[in-house]
Enzyme design. Structure first.
Site, PDB file in Angstrom:
ATOM      1  N   LEU A   1       1.736  -3.031  15.509  1.00 14.37           N
ATOM      2  CA  LEU A   1       1.479  -2.710  17.014  1.00 14.37           C
ATOM      3  C   LEU A   1       0.123  -2.326  17.218  1.00 14.37           C
ATOM      4  CD1 LEU A   1       4.716  -0.336  16.917  1.00 14.37           C
ATOM      5  CD2 LEU A   1       4.486  -2.363  17.954  1.00 14.37           C
TER       6      LEU A   1
ATOM      7  N   GLY B   1       3.002  -4.309   9.304  1.00 15.66           N
ATOM      8  CA  GLY B   1       2.940  -2.917   9.175  1.00 15.66           C
ATOM      9  C   GLY B   1       1.893  -2.351   8.478  1.00 15.66           C
ATOM     10  N   SER B   2       0.700  -2.969   8.593  1.00 15.06           N
ATOM     11  CA  SER B   2      -0.623  -2.396   7.898  1.00 15.06           C
ATOM     12  C   SER B   2      -1.575  -2.506   9.001  1.00 15.06           C
ATOM     13  CB  SER B   2      -0.895  -3.241   6.754  1.00 15.06           C
ATOM     14  OG  SER B   2      -2.123  -2.655   6.233  1.00 15.06           O
TER      15      SER B   2
ATOM     16  N   CYS C   1       3.536   4.141  -1.211  1.00 11.35           N
ATOM     17  CA  CYS C   1       3.696   4.829  -2.563  1.00 11.35           C
ATOM     18  C   CYS C   1       5.476   5.369  -2.527  1.00 11.35           C
ATOM     19  CB  CYS C   1       2.949   6.017  -2.663  1.00 11.35           C
ATOM     20  SG  CYS C   1       1.154   5.831  -2.766  1.00 11.35           S
TER      21      CYS C   1
ATOM     22  N   HIS D   1      -1.637   1.415  -4.600  1.00 12.68           N
ATOM     23  CA  HIS D   1      -1.852   2.881  -4.458  1.00 12.68           C
ATOM     24  C   HIS D   1      -0.730   3.486  -5.322  1.00 12.68           C
ATOM     25  CE1 HIS D   1      -3.851   2.068  -0.424  1.00 12.68           C
ATOM     26  NE2 HIS D   1      -4.443   1.681  -1.544  1.00 12.68           N
TER      27      HIS D   1
ATOM     28  N   GLN E   1       0.833  -1.132   0.084  1.00 13.16           N
ATOM     29  CA  GLN E   1       0.126   0.005  -0.213  1.00 13.16           C
ATOM     30  C   GLN E   1       0.780   1.285  -0.117  1.00 13.16           C
ATOM     31  OE1 GLN E   1      -3.621  -0.502   2.813  1.00 13.16           O
ATOM     32  NE2 GLN E   1      -2.303  -2.133   3.583  1.00 13.16           N
TER      33      GLN E   1
END
Length: 538
Positions: free
Chosen positions: A300, A270-271, A171, A189, A169
């Site tokens: 997290l 990390g999403s 850029c 994206h 996702q």
């Protein structure tokens, strides 16, 4: 009479509207009173307040539900890290799952780039979080960003033939810069370094050394530069909210859909998954639950897919990937700026395009600036202009023996053709065919066989040949030759899984550089196209 009737009707409507407003105001005032009373301790409440709570039981329940929802939302936004012993155990389980996986797909978000000084969006210090709090988001120079440890760990998994596809996702273009081929990458994206020409057929891309989104916005994607072939205006590849990303590259929805179908393990790094959750084909929601890929999440914060995950790891991506790679016994390569593919494949600005951007360019390594001629495309350069560095070396102490013509020894004597001429045969005498005379006139003489080596195919890109061992270009073509279009190794239609695995194993060496790219299918926004197709099948 008519005017008086209209006035009565209007007065009735006004009184009814005023009553509704009064009822709403009274309810809001009651909710505020109840909320203030519930915030007090039981000992600090008066007798009147206790009687009000008993008389408004429904309002008390509504206030409690609202407070629980508010606390739940705040808890989801908090960043939680697992203890060291728990984190170690979870990393071992994830490493075992990756080692057993036959097809691993990775979905990445902004959390893997925070170590490169690129802020995320929904984190405690994210861009949108600071904007909601009325704080300044600060200035961030993305030209200084480099692939992180997580990016290089994913590159090591790709080289080990464990990783099959990445759906990103982000850029920032760091996946491509780490060395992941674009056919194994879906930047859903867009990419801030890629601008495209939608007019050219086939599709034409330009990989730049600077951010091409300086003059673009939502529904306005013109970059101010023009295509070198058709002179049409170039556009960026960024997908904004409410837009549909249907570009074949770098979005590559076809590759993402195929990878999701073939994957048996999906790893999310990390999403927050608040956007990707709306694309059901990425999670194979049309299958039964026991036939879907195993889902592992590293983040997290809370994600909407935590309940469906086999394992949720609350940790930082770099730390988790370092532990996983150590358990797998794989070494994480360090990022080398001299081997960054963007410096070898990016198209430089022409003299008339120097004033079309004010964005800072990526600082090129000194070795690339000095040896800029080494990245010339061998298929496009004439044979007499190929750089000397690419020519094969020969040793001086060995004499080079070359055979210019086929073996023509043992020629037949002229008188041998006289019997054939006297017979009046329709074919010319045999001495016109010296290649066959040794076998016909001297059958007992052994003619030495000449081993003919197959012609060696020239590499399309010196960088990909030297660093990846691929005859085809794995990234964006420097000169944008339309006749040499990159082929997606997963775009071939394979009926059985064995043929598909064989193609994936040889994807870096057996790509057909002249096959056309399959046209991208528009999946629709937030799964609408998927649902329509599902209804038709039923």
């Amino acid at each position: 009479m008519e005017e008086s009737g209209n006035e009565k009707f209007l007065s009735r409507r006004r009184s009814a509207a005023l009553k509704a407003f009064k009822v709403k105001d009274e309810r809001v005032a009651t909710l505020k009173k109840i909320t203030a009373i519930l915030n007090k301790s039981e000992e600090g409440r008066t007798a009147e307040e206790k009687e009000l709570l008993l008389s408004c039981v429904d309002v008390v329940k509504e206030v409690n539900l609202r407070q629980e929802k508010r606390h739940r939302v705040k808890a989801r936004l908090e960043e939680v890290e697992d203890a060291s012993d728990i984190l170690e155990e979870k990393c071992m389980r994830l490493a075992a799952a990756i080692g057993r996986a036959s097809s691993l797909a990775v979905y990445t978000g902004a959390g893997i780039s925070t170590a490169a000084s690129i802020p995320d969006y929904r984190g405690t210090n994210g861009v949108w979080t600071r904007m909601q709090q009325g704080k300044d988001i600060g200035n961030h120079d993305l030209s200084q960003a480099e692939p992180t440890l997580t990016h290089m760990a994913l590159y090591a998994l790709y080289k080990a033939r464990v990783l099959k596809h990445i759906v990103s996702q982000n850029c920032d273009g760091l996946h491509l810069r780490s060395g992941i081929p674009r056919t194994l990458l879906s930047e859903v994206h867009g990419n801030m370094y890629v601008e495209v020409c939608r007019t050219c057929k086939p599709f034409k891309e330009y990989w730049r050394l600077f951010d091409v989104t300086e003059k673009t916005a939502r529904y306005s994607h013109g970059t101010g530069r023009f295509c070198h072939k058709c002179n049409s205006i170039l556009q960026d590849s960024i997908v904004h909210f409410g837009e549909r990303g249907n570009l074949p590259w770098p979005i590559n929805w076809n590759g993402a859909s195929r990878a999701a179908k073939q994957a048996d393990v999906i790893l999310c790094l990390g999403s927050s998954l608040k956007v990707l959750k709306k694309y059901p084909w990425l999670w194979q929601m049309d299958r039964p639950a026991h036939k879907r890929p195993l889902l592992y999440i590293v983040n997290l914060q809370w994600t909407p897919k935590d309940e469906n995950a086999v394992l949720k790891i609350n940790g930082r991506c770099d730390e988790v990937m370092r532990k996983i790679m150590s358990h797998l016994g794989l070494e994480i390569p360090e990022y080398n700026r001299a081997k960054d593919p963007i410096f070898h494949h990016a198209i430089r600005l022409q003299p008339g395009e120097q004033l079309t951007t004010t964005q800072p360019c990526l600082e090129e390594p000194v070795s690339i600036v000095e040896n800029s001629s080494s990245c010339v495309d061998l298929r496009e350069a004439p044979k007499n202009e190929i750089p000397v560095a690419t020519m094969p070396k020969t040793e001086d102490c060995v004499s080079q023996i070359t055979i210019s013509e086929p073996m023509t020894a043992y020629p037949a004597p002229i008188f041998a053709a006289l019997p054939f001429l006297s017979m009046g045969l329709p074919f010319p005498p045999m001495y016109m065919y010296p290649q066959l005379t040794p076998f016909l006139y001297y059958p007992f003489v052994q003619v030495p066989a000449v081993a003919l080596e197959p012609p060696k195919s020239e590499p399309a890109c010196t960088f990909c040949m030297e660093n990846e061992g691929s005859l085809t270009c794995l990234f964006y073509r420097r000169n944008g030759d339309d006749d040499l279009v990159m082929t997606d190794p997963l775009s071939l239609e394979n009926e059985n899984d064995s043929n598909l695995e064989q193609i994936q194993d040889t994807e870096t060496s057996s790509l057909d550089s002249r096959a056309p790219i399959a046209s991208a299918k528009n999946p629709g926004w937030f799964g609408k196209g998927y649902r329509k197709g599902l209804r038709k099948k039923r």
